[in-house]
Design a protein around this motif. Sequence first.
Motif, PDB file in Angstrom:
ATOM      1  N   TRP A  25       3.117   1.223  -2.330  1.00  0.00           N
ATOM      2  CA  TRP A  25       2.340   0.031  -1.970  1.00  0.00           C
ATOM      3  C   TRP A  25       2.287  -0.948  -3.143  1.00  0.00           C
ATOM      4  N   TYR A 144       1.898   1.876   5.169  1.00  0.00           N
ATOM      5  CA  TYR A 144       2.676   0.700   5.549  1.00  0.00           C
ATOM      6  C   TYR A 144       1.755  -0.384   6.107  1.00  0.00           C
ATOM      7  N   ASP A 302       3.345   0.357  12.097  1.00  0.00           N
ATOM      8  CA  ASP A 302       2.002   0.453  11.527  1.00  0.00           C
ATOM      9  C   ASP A 302       0.929   0.677  12.588  1.00  0.00           C
TER      10      ASP A 302
END
Length: 404
Positions: A25, A144, A302
């Motif tokens: 991330w 995600y 997602d």
Amino acid sequence: MKRNLAVTGAAAAAGVSAVYSLWLWVSSYLGDNFHNDFTFYYAAARLGLAHGWSHLYDLRLQQEQLDAIGSHITIAQLARYVSPPPLAWLVTPLTLLPYQVAYWLWSALLVGALVLAWHLAAPGSGRARVIFLVAAIGWLPIIYGLQLGQPALFVAAGVAACYALLKRGRDVEAGAVLGVLVLKPQLALLVPVVLLVSGRWRAFASSVVVLAVITAASVAVLGPSGVTDYVDRLNFATTIAENQAQTLAGWIHNLQAARIVQGLVAAWTVGLAYGLRRRGPAGVLAVALIGGLAASPYVHYDDLAMLGLACLLFLRAARGRWVIAYAIALFIAAEGFPVWQAGPVLAGELLALALFSIPALKHHHGYTEQDDAEREHDPCFEGDRQHLAVDGQAQPVDGRARET
């Protein structure tokens, strides 16, 4: 001893996965601050403030705002704001901050929603319960979604809160919290419907009132031209292959036939909820989420965060090693989604509906948390009782007895 080793191993694996996911991330953000969906929410909020909300879906003005914040993003098929107006409204206060600060504040809110959903929905207690949270952070659909800034976790927190309030007999409040569905309706579209057919009419009525008020406000603010633009954007989005690839339409290569099948899956889901109406809310909501994802005409990777919540509710609603094994299988299927695409996940969702069909038809012990008294004498579950603590309450209260 074996159970302690299993818990320790699961905790270690979840921890390593979580650390790696957090690194991914941060690395993604450092590589390109604007390569996420929050950029479009932020630009849309600025657009609404600068030009009026009726122009929210004007692609030329969207490009203008993207350029103004220095995103270097060009409007394209999958790069535009097509979310409902309330999402832009929610981001509006953050436009007072520089984009980078706004992104991380938004991310903090999403992490808070994840923790809330875990706190309200995760089964078990102690270390075993914490593993669910750590594993969620390490789960690819979750990380995600966090990297993109997607609002799915707000919707998940709302559904988890609905579950917790239903357990406490607070049906009106349980329906009201479903107002968060306006942020991304397709993630839990069947939840209000299954509340109705399962006899929780006060929760259903409350959700309808809240959703209707927010929808009416959106229509009023957009005006006729804004509504027309929004409908045009949505219709266009349904024609994009990438938006169909992760749904049943990606496997049934005829859009009309796919829509019929999706409708049948939705009807099957509602029928299951009716069959489970005398049982606790966990099973009913799990069915709504799983069936809703399988029937949705629009799913992105997602969005599978909702499948994670469904698995937690499934674990609350059922007992046995096979239940844990099945939840793990769905977890793995979603983790490998980028490799083997939607097939295993869709198959797992449909199989889950089939498994829920058994107790829905038989109307006796087997799946849900309201059957605790029967399970006390059910040898099928005795061997697994020590492996999974489902609910802290012995007898729950039943309230009635990429773009988006």
